[in-house]
Scaffold this motif. Structure first.
Motif, PDB file in Angstrom:
ATOM      1  N   ALA A 179       0.828  -1.208   0.000  1.00 60.00           N
ATOM      2  CA  ALA A 179       0.000   0.000   0.000  1.00 60.00           C
ATOM      3  C   ALA A 179       0.861   1.256   0.000  1.00 60.00           C
ATOM      4  CB  ALA A 179      -0.925  -0.016   1.218  1.00 60.00           C
ATOM      5  N   LEU A 180       1.909   1.274   0.816  1.00 57.94           N
ATOM      6  CA  LEU A 180       2.790   2.448   0.849  1.00 57.94           C
ATOM      7  C   LEU A 180       3.532   2.611  -0.472  1.00 57.94           C
ATOM      8  CD1 LEU A 180       4.223   2.146   4.470  1.00 57.94           C
ATOM      9  CD2 LEU A 180       2.393   3.639   3.643  1.00 57.94           C
ATOM     10  N   ALA A 181       3.920   1.481  -1.100  1.00 58.94           N
ATOM     11  CA  ALA A 181       4.611   1.570  -2.390  1.00 58.94           C
ATOM     12  C   ALA A 181       3.667   2.113  -3.458  1.00 58.94           C
ATOM     13  CB  ALA A 181       5.136   0.201  -2.792  1.00 58.94           C
ATOM     14  N   ARG A 182       2.411   1.709  -3.423  1.00 55.85           N
ATOM     15  CA  ARG A 182       1.472   2.204  -4.413  1.00 55.85           C
ATOM     16  C   ARG A 182       1.155   3.679  -4.222  1.00 55.85           C
ATOM     17  NH1 ARG A 182      -4.222  -0.506  -6.512  1.00 55.85           N
ATOM     18  NH2 ARG A 182      -4.528   1.019  -8.155  1.00 55.85           N
ATOM     19  N   MET A 183       1.343   4.176  -3.025  1.00 57.16           N
ATOM     20  CA  MET A 183       1.058   5.590  -2.738  1.00 57.16           C
ATOM     21  C   MET A 183       2.335   6.432  -2.654  1.00 57.16           C
ATOM     22  SD  MET A 183      -1.913   5.085   0.138  1.00 57.16           S
ATOM     23  CE  MET A 183      -2.338   6.816   0.119  1.00 57.16           C
ATOM     24  N   ALA A 184       3.451   5.892  -3.148  1.00 59.25           N
ATOM     25  CA  ALA A 184       4.705   6.648  -3.103  1.00 59.25           C
ATOM     26  C   ALA A 184       4.544   7.970  -3.857  1.00 59.25           C
ATOM     27  CB  ALA A 184       5.830   5.823  -3.718  1.00 59.25           C
ATOM     28  N   PRO A 185       4.925   9.097  -3.237  1.00 58.47           N
ATOM     29  CA  PRO A 185       4.649  10.407  -3.863  1.00 58.47           C
ATOM     30  C   PRO A 185       5.701  10.796  -4.894  1.00 58.47           C
ATOM     31  CG  PRO A 185       5.656  10.717  -1.718  1.00 58.47           C
ATOM     32  CD  PRO A 185       5.497   9.235  -1.893  1.00 58.47           C
ATOM     33  N   ARG A 187       7.532  12.081  -8.686  1.00 59.69           N
ATOM     34  CA  ARG A 187       8.060  11.352  -9.835  1.00 59.69           C
ATOM     35  C   ARG A 187       9.015  10.248  -9.406  1.00 59.69           C
ATOM     36  NH1 ARG A 187      10.509  15.718 -13.797  1.00 59.69           N
ATOM     37  NH2 ARG A 187      11.306  16.481 -11.784  1.00 59.69           N
ATOM     38  N   ALA A 188       9.702  10.461  -8.277  1.00 59.77           N
ATOM     39  CA  ALA A 188      10.630   9.434  -7.810  1.00 59.77           C
ATOM     40  C   ALA A 188       9.888   8.151  -7.410  1.00 59.77           C
ATOM     41  CB  ALA A 188      11.438   9.959  -6.625  1.00 59.77           C
ATOM     42  N   GLY A 189       8.654   8.290  -6.949  1.00 61.48           N
ATOM     43  CA  GLY A 189       7.893   7.116  -6.539  1.00 61.48           C
ATOM     44  C   GLY A 189       7.109   6.455  -7.648  1.00 61.48           C
ATOM     45  N   ARG A 190       7.191   7.002  -8.859  1.00 63.22           N
ATOM     46  CA  ARG A 190       6.402   6.435  -9.954  1.00 63.22           C
ATOM     47  C   ARG A 190       6.769   4.986 -10.261  1.00 63.22           C
ATOM     48  NH1 ARG A 190       5.435   9.173 -15.948  1.00 63.22           N
ATOM     49  NH2 ARG A 190       3.881   7.628 -16.642  1.00 63.22           N
ATOM     50  N   PRO A 191       8.056   4.595 -10.317  1.00 64.21           N
ATOM     51  CA  PRO A 191       8.365   3.170 -10.557  1.00 64.21           C
ATOM     52  C   PRO A 191       7.786   2.254  -9.494  1.00 64.21           C
ATOM     53  CG  PRO A 191      10.307   4.531 -10.877  1.00 64.21           C
ATOM     54  CD  PRO A 191       9.272   5.412 -10.274  1.00 64.21           C
ATOM     55  N   LEU A 192       7.841   2.691  -8.214  1.00 62.07           N
ATOM     56  CA  LEU A 192       7.262   1.881  -7.150  1.00 62.07           C
ATOM     57  C   LEU A 192       5.749   1.755  -7.312  1.00 62.07           C
ATOM     58  CD1 LEU A 192       9.232   3.089  -3.993  1.00 62.07           C
ATOM     59  CD2 LEU A 192       9.492   0.937  -5.241  1.00 62.07           C
ATOM     60  N   ARG A 193       5.103   2.855  -7.665  1.00 63.60           N
ATOM     61  CA  ARG A 193       3.647   2.802  -7.871  1.00 63.60           C
ATOM     62  C   ARG A 193       3.293   1.853  -9.002  1.00 63.60           C
ATOM     63  NH1 ARG A 193       4.130   8.491  -7.489  1.00 63.60           N
ATOM     64  NH2 ARG A 193       3.657   8.704  -9.716  1.00 63.60           N
ATOM     65  N   LEU A 195       5.069  -0.766 -10.142  1.00 66.15           N
ATOM     66  CA  LEU A 195       5.315  -2.154  -9.747  1.00 66.15           C
ATOM     67  C   LEU A 195       4.239  -2.648  -8.766  1.00 66.15           C
ATOM     68  CD1 LEU A 195       9.193  -2.151  -9.245  1.00 66.15           C
ATOM     69  CD2 LEU A 195       7.903  -3.267 -11.078  1.00 66.15           C
ATOM     70  N   ALA A 196       3.902  -1.819  -7.787  1.00 63.10           N
ATOM     71  CA  ALA A 196       2.901  -2.234  -6.795  1.00 63.10           C
ATOM     72  C   ALA A 196       1.538  -2.429  -7.436  1.00 63.10           C
ATOM     73  CB  ALA A 196       2.818  -1.199  -5.678  1.00 63.10           C
ATOM     74  N   THR A 197       1.155  -1.532  -8.350  1.00 61.22           N
ATOM     75  CA  THR A 197      -0.137  -1.664  -9.024  1.00 61.22           C
ATOM     76  C   THR A 197      -0.186  -2.924  -9.870  1.00 61.22           C
ATOM     77  OG1 THR A 197      -0.370   0.743  -9.080  1.00 61.22           O
ATOM     78  CG2 THR A 197      -1.758  -0.527 -10.579  1.00 61.22           C
ATOM     79  N   THR A 198       0.899  -3.216 -10.583  1.00 60.63           N
ATOM     80  CA  THR A 198       0.953  -4.425 -11.406  1.00 60.63           C
ATOM     81  C   THR A 198       0.840  -5.675 -10.543  1.00 60.63           C
ATOM     82  OG1 THR A 198       2.349  -3.265 -13.013  1.00 60.63           O
ATOM     83  CG2 THR A 198       2.307  -5.677 -13.114  1.00 60.63           C
ATOM     84  N   TYR A 199       1.563  -5.683  -9.431  1.00 58.78           N
ATOM     85  CA  TYR A 199       1.515  -6.839  -8.532  1.00 58.78           C
ATOM     86  C   TYR A 199       0.106  -7.035  -7.977  1.00 58.78           C
ATOM     87  CZ  TYR A 199       2.401  -9.756  -4.445  1.00 58.78           C
ATOM     88  OH  TYR A 199       2.358 -10.758  -3.510  1.00 58.78           O
TER      89      TYR A 199
END
Length: 365
Positions: A179-185, A187-193, A195-199
């Motif tokens: 959940a925290l990875a999907r809500m990473a704020p 542009r830096a958090g975009r790759p995490l978002r 990956l988390a959304t895909t998973y």
């Protein structure tokens, strides 16, 4: 002074229309019919049970059910009398009395219909168990097989409980991380978002039994270091953690987003960092709000522990299948169903209480 004369006009008011009372007489007649149908089914059930049960037991059950039905006949007849009184009051120009009598008739009739429906369901189940020379009862509720298998099935059910408890702890940590990875704020958090959304989307789309099968048989075949040497129980825990982590992540995300943005803004204005705000302000409020849906997911997890039998884990369901194949009887599987009922129903009631408490707290705020 000039006088102006003209035709006098008077407005004629229409008489107020009387609102008729609800049609209570058909409902009351339906209540009486339901009582008669219940009596008929009582007789049919007693006749079916007399072939397979002792006469004293059948007579006692029939007398008890008939007594309940006769108790219901009194409010049914009272509903009929009230409905006729409502009709007479309406015809006599007493609308208030008519509506009051019709309301009483409807209340009595609905009460009788509700209890008759419950009685019909119970009697139908009893008749189903007694038909065909008690074949259904012998297949699913054989006392000898239940007594013979209960001990070993209860012992194997401990495996289901172990899997559920350990998986719940891991799922909470994994789901919050997702959940925290999907809500990473930013542009830096975009790759995490991404990956988390895909998973989350992927694992919510695949049935849990397929994940269990792939991990339980795939990791040993692939000879993955460390993971391939795990026992089937830990394969099941890993598969359920990966699957339910996706669902719990969405629950956590919804809880975090439900916290008012002003809470975070106030915390940041006091000098707290982003991580401190999340840890001390946002997550405590979000966690309290998502406890009921989390418990619902864990109830589903408890039931899905029965799926681990596909990879050879000797859980309660696998143990019951062994007894069923040896005795050509499914009463041992009924024992497993009863154990799951005993575990999950208290959790469901706890969810209801927590939900009601949260609603009261919200109204009080």
């Amino acid at each position: 002074m000039t006088l102006v004369s003209g035709p006098l006009t008077t407005e004629r008011k229409e008489p107020a229309k009387r609102t008729p009372p609800p049609p209570a007489l058909p409902l009351a007649a339906g209540a009486v019919t339901a009582v008669v149908a219940t009596v008929a089914l009582t007789g049919l059930t007693a006749a079916s049970a007399s072939r397979v049960l002792p006469g004293a037991a059948v007579a006692t059950g029939a007398v008890a059910v008939t007594a309940v039905v006769l108790i219901l006949l009194r409010p049914a007849l009272r509903a009929v009398r009230s409905a006729r009184a409502a009709t007479a009051a309406w015809a006599g120009g007493r609308p208030a009395d008519a509506r009051r009598a019709a309301s009483e008739a409807c209340e009595d009739a609905w009460t009788v219909l509700g209890w008759c429906l419950a009685a019909l369901v119970v009697l139908g189940a009893a008749w189903f168990l007694c038909t065909n020379d008690r074949a259904v009862q012998r297949t699913f509720f054989d006392g000898d097989v239940i007594g013979l298998s209960a001990g070993e099935i209860l012992s194997a059910f401990g495996t289901n409980l172990f899997i559920a408890v350990v998986a719940q702890v891991l799922i909470l940590a994994w789901g919050l991380t997702l959940a925290l990875a999907r809500m990473a704020p930013g542009r830096a958090g975009r790759p995490l978002r991404l990956l988390a959304t895909t998973y989350i989307d992927g694992f919510r789309a695949v049935p849990a039994i397929i994940i269990i099968y792939l991990i339980g048989f795939g990791l040993p075949l692939a000879e993955v270091p460390l993971l391939s040497s795990l026992s089937p129980v830990w394969f099941a825990i890993l598969a359920l953690t990966l699957t339910y982590g996706a669902y719990v992540a969405e629950v956590f995300r919804a809880g975090i987003e439900s916290v008012a943005p002003g809470q975070s803004a106030a915390a940041r204005s006091l000098g707290l960092s982003q991580s401190a705000t999340l840890r001390h302000v946002v997550l405590p409020q979000a966690t309290r709000r998502v406890v009921p849906p989390l418990l619902n997911d864990f109830i589903s997890l408890q039931k899905d522990t029965a799926l681990v039998n596909v990879i050879g884990t000797i859980d309660a369901f696998n143990q019951s299948k062994i007894f069923a194949s040896n005795h050509f009887n499914l009463s041992s599987v009924t024992v497993v169903a009863a154990l799951f009922i005993l575990v999950t129903i208290p959790q469901a009631r706890l969810v209801d209480r927590l939900t009601a408490r949260e609603q009261r707290r919200g109204k009080g705020a």
